[in-house]
Design an enzyme around this catalytic site. Sequence first.
Site, PDB file in Angstrom:
ATOM      1  N   ALA A  33      16.895   3.853   4.971  1.00 53.98           N
ATOM      2  CA  ALA A  33      18.362   3.606   4.807  1.00 53.98           C
ATOM      3  C   ALA A  33      18.886   5.109   5.439  1.00 53.98           C
ATOM      4  CB  ALA A  33      18.639   3.784   3.123  1.00 53.98           C
ATOM      5  N   GLU A  34      18.318   6.222   5.148  1.00 56.93           N
ATOM      6  CA  GLU A  34      18.724   7.235   5.684  1.00 56.93           C
ATOM      7  C   GLU A  34      18.560   7.562   7.150  1.00 56.93           C
ATOM      8  OE1 GLU A  34      16.133   7.073   3.543  1.00 56.93           O
ATOM      9  OE2 GLU A  34      17.191   7.453   1.483  1.00 56.93           O
ATOM     10  N   ASN A  36      18.592   5.105   9.295  1.00 60.70           N
ATOM     11  CA  ASN A  36      19.666   4.052   9.557  1.00 60.70           C
ATOM     12  C   ASN A  36      21.025   4.674   9.675  1.00 60.70           C
ATOM     13  OD1 ASN A  36      17.649   1.979   9.395  1.00 60.70           O
ATOM     14  ND2 ASN A  36      18.602   1.184   7.702  1.00 60.70           N
ATOM     15  N   TYR A 102       6.665  -3.274  -0.339  1.00 61.70           N
ATOM     16  CA  TYR A 102       6.441  -2.022  -0.112  1.00 61.70           C
ATOM     17  C   TYR A 102       5.104  -1.691   0.097  1.00 61.70           C
ATOM     18  CZ  TYR A 102      11.427  -1.153  -0.529  1.00 61.70           C
ATOM     19  OH  TYR A 102      12.784  -1.024  -0.653  1.00 61.70           O
ATOM     20  N   ARG A 104       4.232   1.980  -0.088  1.00 65.59           N
ATOM     21  CA  ARG A 104       4.680   3.381   0.072  1.00 65.59           C
ATOM     22  C   ARG A 104       4.334   4.468  -0.888  1.00 65.59           C
ATOM     23  NH1 ARG A 104      10.973   2.318  -0.221  1.00 65.59           N
ATOM     24  NH2 ARG A 104      11.349   4.348   0.579  1.00 65.59           N
ATOM     25  N   TYR A 165      20.223   0.970  -4.901  1.00 63.41           N
ATOM     26  CA  TYR A 165      19.234   0.639  -5.938  1.00 63.41           C
ATOM     27  C   TYR A 165      18.047  -0.152  -5.463  1.00 63.41           C
ATOM     28  CZ  TYR A 165      16.944  -0.919 -10.129  1.00 63.41           C
ATOM     29  OH  TYR A 165      16.181  -1.479 -10.946  1.00 63.41           O
ATOM     30  N   ALA A 230      35.738  -4.128   1.586  1.00 65.15           N
ATOM     31  CA  ALA A 230      35.354  -2.948   0.602  1.00 65.15           C
ATOM     32  C   ALA A 230      36.624  -2.448  -0.069  1.00 65.15           C
ATOM     33  CB  ALA A 230      34.690  -1.925   1.312  1.00 65.15           C
ATOM     34  N   ALA A 254      23.078  -3.336   6.515  1.00 59.87           N
ATOM     35  CA  ALA A 254      24.725  -3.296   6.495  1.00 59.87           C
ATOM     36  C   ALA A 254      25.193  -2.379   5.970  1.00 59.87           C
ATOM     37  CB  ALA A 254      25.174  -5.036   6.177  1.00 59.87           C
ATOM     38  N   ASP A 256      23.908   0.428   4.991  1.00 60.55           N
ATOM     39  CA  ASP A 256      23.827   1.952   5.740  1.00 60.55           C
ATOM     40  C   ASP A 256      24.808   1.922   6.855  1.00 60.55           C
ATOM     41  OD1 ASP A 256      21.542   2.002   3.982  1.00 60.55           O
ATOM     42  OD2 ASP A 256      20.200   1.174   5.781  1.00 60.55           O
TER      43      ASP A 256
HETATM   44  O1  KDG Z   1      18.890  -0.245   3.510  1.00 58.54           O
HETATM   45  C1  KDG Z   1      17.905  -0.910   4.444  1.00 58.54           C
HETATM   46  C2  KDG Z   1      16.636  -0.266   3.505  1.00 58.54           C
HETATM   47  O2  KDG Z   1      16.335  -1.147   2.644  1.00 58.54           O
HETATM   48  C3  KDG Z   1      15.235  -0.350   4.511  1.00 58.54           C
HETATM   49  O3  KDG Z   1      15.639   0.388   5.930  1.00 58.54           O
HETATM   50  C4  KDG Z   1      14.298   0.253   3.827  1.00 58.54           C
HETATM   51  O4  KDG Z   1      14.806   2.422   2.928  1.00 58.54           O
HETATM   52  C5  KDG Z   1      14.639   1.266   2.854  1.00 58.54           C
HETATM   53  C6  KDG Z   1      14.120   1.013   1.568  1.00 58.54           C
HETATM   54  O5  KDG Z   1      13.539   1.999   0.800  1.00 58.54           O
HETATM   55  O6  KDG Z   1      14.368  -0.173   0.901  1.00 58.54           O
END
Ligand code: KDG
Length: 311
Positions: A33-34, A36, A102, A104, A165, A230, A254, A256
């Site tokens: 997300a970051e 992005n 994931y 991770r 979240y 929004a 979207a 992000d």
């Molecule tokens: O916002 C999109 C994200 O879900 C994706 O790029 C992966 O950062 C991510 C995550 O932890 O879900």
Amino acid sequence: DLDLLTVGEALVSLRSSGPLAVGGPLTMHLAGAESNVAIGLARLGHRAAWVGRVSDDELGEFVLRQLRAEGVDTAGVRRDPDRPSGLMFLERRTADVSRVRYHRAGSAGSALCVDDLRAPLAAGPRLLHLTGITPALSDSARDAATWAVRTAAESGIPVCLDVNYRSGLWSREQARSTLAPLAGYASVVVASADELDLVAEPDADENAAVADLLRGGVRTVLVKLGADGARAHTADGVRHVPAVPVTAVDTVGAGDAFTAGYLSGHLDGLDLVDRLRRAVALGAFAVAGHGDWEGLPRRDELSLITGSAAG
Ligand code: KDG
């Protein structure tokens, strides 16, 4: 003279075009997300830096190469010799249903710690961006995120917290107990409607959550409504901007893109409604193209998709 510093974990995303259980080709992409958000801002010509840990192998090299190719500053990134890159499988189960899995736990990105952030934050970015994903990764990442928002707020650097979240990482109760205090340091909080009670009282509705946040010092609360656009809440009231109608092919990323558009408008000195318009326009670019960030616009492409009047 950095415009934005963002902190988090970048993932290698492996995308399928059908059910994972039957195999088939996977394509390799940068996700996170970051990162992005950093790419969204860099495409619009802002100076954006991403900080996090990446593995010291080909996958870490891939992450850095993608970010550099997009013009994101990676000078503060640490290579972790002992831990692998976090992976994410994005399974297109049906045309309308995608699933995320994931790999991770124990990743390089999850080993983020306070020391990784000292120098990047001391450089004095104009904005700090963080998501609620980072503090969910590990104890050290939670400490790093908490330290960063507190230090930024104390130094007068506005903080944008995007709740994001992720139920695969922690429960709503765990998220609330960490994110509600973090929101107290933020100038801007971004959430979807069903995430607002994670930065306020349990079961708080939108107005109650917003009132809590504004009382706690947040200046702007942005509520993402997907196809409905929004809302932005400030001490002066609430503004709504409708979404830009596009053919949605992939909604991942979207949110992000929305945040990147809002922050770009902030950096350009736009007023609230024009910031929201840029936010929904970037969201529209993201959903109209495949991939988390690949379809985001350069500045000269912004007018390809434009928002309509504010309500
Ligand atoms: O916002 C999109 C994200 O879900 C994706 O790029 C992966 O950062 C991510 C995550 O932890 O879900």
